[in-house]
Every structure is written in structure tokens, then in C-alpha cells.
Design a protein around this motif. Structure first.
Motif, PDB file in Angstrom:
ATOM      1  N   ARG A 128       0.826  -1.222   0.000  1.00  0.00           N
ATOM      2  CA  ARG A 128       0.000   0.000   0.000  1.00  0.00           C
ATOM      3  C   ARG A 128       0.853   1.263   0.000  1.00  0.00           C
ATOM      4  N   PHE A 129       2.161   1.127   0.363  1.00  0.00           N
ATOM      5  CA  PHE A 129       3.018   2.314   0.392  1.00  0.00           C
ATOM      6  C   PHE A 129       3.047   2.958  -0.990  1.00  0.00           C
ATOM      7  N   PHE A 130       2.930   2.127  -2.042  1.00  0.00           N
ATOM      8  CA  PHE A 130       3.066   2.672  -3.393  1.00  0.00           C
ATOM      9  C   PHE A 130       1.947   3.670  -3.703  1.00  0.00           C
ATOM     10  N   ASN A 131       0.792   3.495  -3.047  1.00  0.00           N
ATOM     11  CA  ASN A 131      -0.319   4.426  -3.328  1.00  0.00           C
ATOM     12  C   ASN A 131      -0.003   5.850  -2.876  1.00  0.00           C
ATOM     13  N   GLY A 132       1.035   5.971  -2.042  1.00  0.00           N
ATOM     14  CA  GLY A 132       1.404   7.308  -1.575  1.00  0.00           C
ATOM     15  C   GLY A 132       2.262   8.076  -2.557  1.00  0.00           C
TER      16      GLY A 132
END
Ligand code: SDX
Length: 438
Positions: A128-132
Motif C-alpha cells: 500500500r506504500f506505493f499508493n502514496g
């Protein structure tokens, strides 16, 4: 049993001409290559430091992993010539060799590959870090950030002085780098993340995660997988280069090894280092045609232009980088196998090398093509986007970073790295109230 450095009977004596005081500096020799002058007593004896900006002549560590002879263009991994590993080995076998120190038996290699395959998935929360990140975030920024965040997931199970913890860390980071890299690529495309397939070999798994889409079967090209695996072999380790030294310095504080590897990723990104492979393609596209080569060579020689011939020159190699020779040959084979022999960028790169190596400026400074000069031609030919070139380098070099980190942490004599300086700033002066300043 591997040889260790040993003190010779030889010493160099340095004498202060003013005080007449001397310091006897013992010579510590390795198995091959230049000996090291042990200067640890110098400051105590004579009150001076050595001065070596860029560490051009400083052996900061003792290592048994990789040996380079820059004048002869020699590169050995645990004693094995890179040419032989490139011809006969695979990236997983070279990874085992660099980490363990010996070539594996078939059973050992199978077990090692199994351990890597077991760790290829990343935690869904890490995903989910990539969504940042913005869609146009550079993949190296995403990879260094997500790798550093792995410390948050494995901090409690990471006793760096526990050999088993160090081994699991090695398997995890080597296994997960391709998955993180592919996730960064998919994020920039706005496409769904593709999970690793443990039935695939290391390079094929990466290509599948980067290029497959859920709605159709991705056809893996064995030429591309083999070429990528060989590029990983050629980029796996390279003595105490800037990013490896960064990993060692960060790791010497006892920092979580994922944080140390992330520091290495960041250091590698610079265009003077691993970022050069991306910069070479930009340069070749800037040059555009053979007719423009003289103009760009003139710029490369003009100090005021700040332009450098990317992919040329090396701190250590003052001869051909053996990896560049192998990759140049690979270009011919891979482009032919892909039916792309008429690749204009490759033709331009070949002509640029030919013309530059007849130019006195480059010959006098012993500036030859390095590992980054031709690698981008192959990455492009197998479909890797330019922004991912340095990420490919980071995937491969993670093995070298981990091998060096393990070698350092396992050394009972390890100390925190803390270089000194030659101070040229203001001497002592007294604070002045702001009302009195003019
Ligand atoms: C990698 O260390 C490693 O092992 C790195 C690496 C690895 O596997 O880890 O091999 C990977 O980083 C390869 C290098 C990739 N970088 C590039 O291709 C960028 C272009 N090259 C340079 O910027 C440079 O050659 C370095 C950074 C690679 C080396 O720099 P050095 O050793 O500090 O050399 P220098 O800058 O002191 O150069 C010496 C002279 C200078 O001219 P003078 O002052 O003597 O007149 O050579 C000139 C430089 O201006 N010079 C160049 C040049 N490289 C050096 N001039 C034009 N074009 C160039 N590429």
C-alpha cells in the motif's frame, strides 16, 4: 580456509622534518593486489591525518569478496574471473558464491534458490506504500523508500549478531527487491500489481511481474530472461564502490540492514554511479547521430560545459571495464536474437566508443567505456523502460551489498566508520550580539 590480511616485516617510516618525530607504519598485505599501509598510529605519533578526498588511495576495509585490478581490467568474485562466471554461471549461483564464498553444489544451489523463492512476496501493507507516490515518481525513489520501510516490518526479528537472522535477511531482501521493483513499475503505469510466480526463475519472475497483465497470458522471451540474468551477474558486486561503501558505513552503526540497503539504493542512484546507465541513453538520444559526435566530445573535454561522456571513465579501471566488453558482445547477440540488429542507439554507441578511443583527451586520462555504457541498449531491447535501468542495477547489486554487510557484521573487529577531516573553516571567534553586527 581463506587467507586473511597479515602484517609483513616491512614498515614505512614517516618523519616530521620540524620535530624529528617519526611514526613507523607497518605494511599489511592481502593475497593479491596493493598492500595497505597501516596508518592507525600516525595521528598519535605525529598529530596528523592522511588526506585522501574521494578515498582514491584508501583501503577502508579488508574484504575477501571481490578483487579488481584496474590497470589490467581484471574482476574476480571470490577468485573466479567475471568472464568465466558470465559464460558459465547464473545470477543465483553468483549470489550464492558472493554470500557464502564458494560455488554451490547442485543440492546447495537448489536449496538456496528455494529459500529465495520462499520470500518473493511482500507484505500487503508494504504494497500500500506505493499508493502514496505520484504516478510520475522515479522508481528509484519508490524503491529506496519502500526498502527502508521494510525495517518497520522486520525490526523486531532482526538481531544483526544472530547468523540465522542475517541469513534470513539476505534471503528476504534478495527475494523481495524484484517484487518491489516491479510494483514500482506497475504503480507508474497505473496497472495492477502482479504477484511473483515461484515456478519462474529469478529474471523471468521479474519480467513477468513487470510486464504481465491480469487479462492475458504473458509470453516470456527466453532471450530476454537470459540477457537479464547475465546483466545481473555482471552488476552483482564491485569491491568498495560508492554504494557498497554507503551500505558498510550505514551498517557499521548497527542500523537495521534494510535501512543500510536503502542507503545503498540511494547512493547508487547518482549519475556518477549506477544512475549512469539511464544517463547514457539520454546522452545517446541527445547526440542523435554520428555527425554530432565531435560536438559532444568537444563538450566532454570542455570543463566549463559540465557535460561528461556518460558511461565512460572509472575510478579504478584505467583499462577496459571487463563487464563493458562482455555487455558489448551481448548487445550483438541479444539484438540479433531479437531481430533488432539495426538498433540505431547501439550503432551510435559503437561509433562513439570508436571515435572517443582515438581521442588524446580520453586516451591520456584512460577513460574507457564502463559497465553502464552498453547496458541500457540491452535493457531497452528487452523492453525495460529507461527509468527502470538503475533499478535493475540495484536489484543485482543488492547481492553485493548484502555480502559486504554480512562480512562486516560478522567481523569481531568491526568498528563504527567515522572518517576525520582537514578543517579549513574559521578559527575561534566570540559571539557578537545582533545589535552590534553590521
Ligand atoms: C559505476 O566504483 C565502481 O566500481 C562503480 C561501478 C560499480 O560497479 O559499482 O563500476 C559502477 O558507477 C560506473 C561509473 C558510471 N559513471 C559514469 O559513467 C559517469 C561518467 N564518468 C565519470 O563521471 C567519472 O569517470 C567517474 C565518476 C566514473 C570517475 O570519476 P573520478 O575517478 O573521480 O575521475 P575524475 O572525475 O577525477 O576524472 C579524471 C579526469 C578529469 O579530467 P582532468 O581534471 O584530469 O582534466 O578525467 C575526466 C575528468 O574531467 N573525466 C571525464 C569523464 N570521466 C572523467 N571527462 C569526460 N567524460 C567523462 N566521462
Amino acid at each position: 580456509m581463506e587467507a586473511a590480511a597479515h602484517m609483513t616485516q616491512k614498515t614505512f617510516t614517516v618523519t616530521d622534518p620540524e620535530s624529528g618525530r617519526s611514526s613507523a607504519l607497518p605494511v599489511r598485505s592481502g593475497t593479491i593486489g596493493p598492500a595497505g599501509l597501516d596508518i592507525s598510529a600516525l595521528h598519535k605519533d605525529l598529530g596528523v591525518f592522511t588526506y585522501d578526498p574521494g578515498y582514491a588511495t584508501t583501503a577502508a576495509v579488508e574484504s575477501r569478496i571481490t578483487y579488481i585490478d584496474g590497470d589490467a581490467g581484471v574482476l574476480l568474485h571470490r577468485g573466479y574471473p567475471i568472464e568465466q562466471l558470465a559464460e558459465h554461471s547464473t545470477f543465483m549461483e553468483v549470489a550464492y558464491l558472493l554470500l557464502i564464498g564458494e560455488l554451490p553444489t547442485a543440492k546447495q544451489l537448489e536449496e538456496f534458490i528455494g529459500n529465495i523463492r520462499y520470500h518473493t512476496m511482500i507484505n500487503e501493507w508494504l504494497l500500500r506504500f506505493f499508493n502514496g507516490f505520484h504516478a510520475n515518481a522515479h522508481p528509484m525513489a519508490m524503491v529506496s523508500g519502500v526498502v527502508a520501510s521494510m525495517a518497520a516490518f522486520y525490526h523486531d526479528t532482526m538481531d544483526i549478531h544472530n547468523p540465522r537472522h542475517r541469513e534470513i535477511f539476505a534471503h528476504r531482501i534478495i527475494a523481495k527487491l524484484p517484487t518491489i521493483a516491479a510494483a514500482a513499475h506497475k504503480h507508474s503505469l497505473g496497472q495492477p500489481f502482479i504477484y511473483p510466480q515461484n515456478s519462474l526463475d529469478y529474471a523471468s519472475n521479474l519480467l513477468n511481474m513487470m510486464f504481465a497483465v491480469p487479462c492475458e497470458q504473458y509470453r516470456l522471451d527466453p532471450v530476454a530472461s537470459k540477457a537479464l540474468d547475465l546483466l545481473f551477474v555482471l552488476h552483482a558486486d564491485h569491491e568498495q564502490n560508492a554504494s557498497t561503501s554507503t551500505v558498510r558505513l550505514a551498517g557499521s552503526t548497527g542500523a537495521n540492514p534494510y535501512a543500510a540497503i536503502s542507503a545503498g539504493v540511494s547512493a547508487l542512484w547518482g549519475p556518477a554511479h549506477g544512475g549512469a546507465n539511464e544517463a547514457v541513453l539520454v546522452m545517446l538520444e541527445q547526440i542523435g547521430s554520428v555527425d554530432n559526435i565531435p560536438k559532444y566530445l568537444a563538450m566532454a573535454k570542455d570543463k566549463s560545459s559540465h557535460f561528461r561522456l556518460m558511461g565512460f571513465g572509472h575510478r579504478v579501471y584505467k583499462n577496459f571495464d571487463p563487464r563493458a566488453k562482455i555487455i558489448r558482445e551481448m548487445c550483438h547477440k541479444v539484438l540479433a536474437a531479437l531481430g533488432r540488429s539495426d538498433n540505431p542507439l547501439f550503432e551510435l554507441a559503437l561509433r562513439l566508443e570508436e571515435i572517443a578511443l582515438k581521442d588524446e583527451y580520453f586516451l591520456a586520462r584512460k577513460l574507457y567505456p564502463n559497465v553502464d555504457f552498453y547496458s541500457g541498449v540491452i535493457y531497452s531491447a528487452i523492453g525495460i523502460p529507461r527509468s527502470m535501468f538503475t533499478v535493475m542495477f540495484a536489484i543485482a547489486r543488492t547481492v553485493g551489498w548484502v555480502a559486504n554487510w554480512q562480512e562486516m557484521i560478522a567481523d569481531p573487529g568491526m568498528r563504527i566508520g567515522r572518517p576525520r577531516q582537514l578543517y579549513t573553516g574559521a578559527t575561534r571567534r566570540e559571539y557578537l550580539d545582533i545589535r552590534k553586527r553590521v
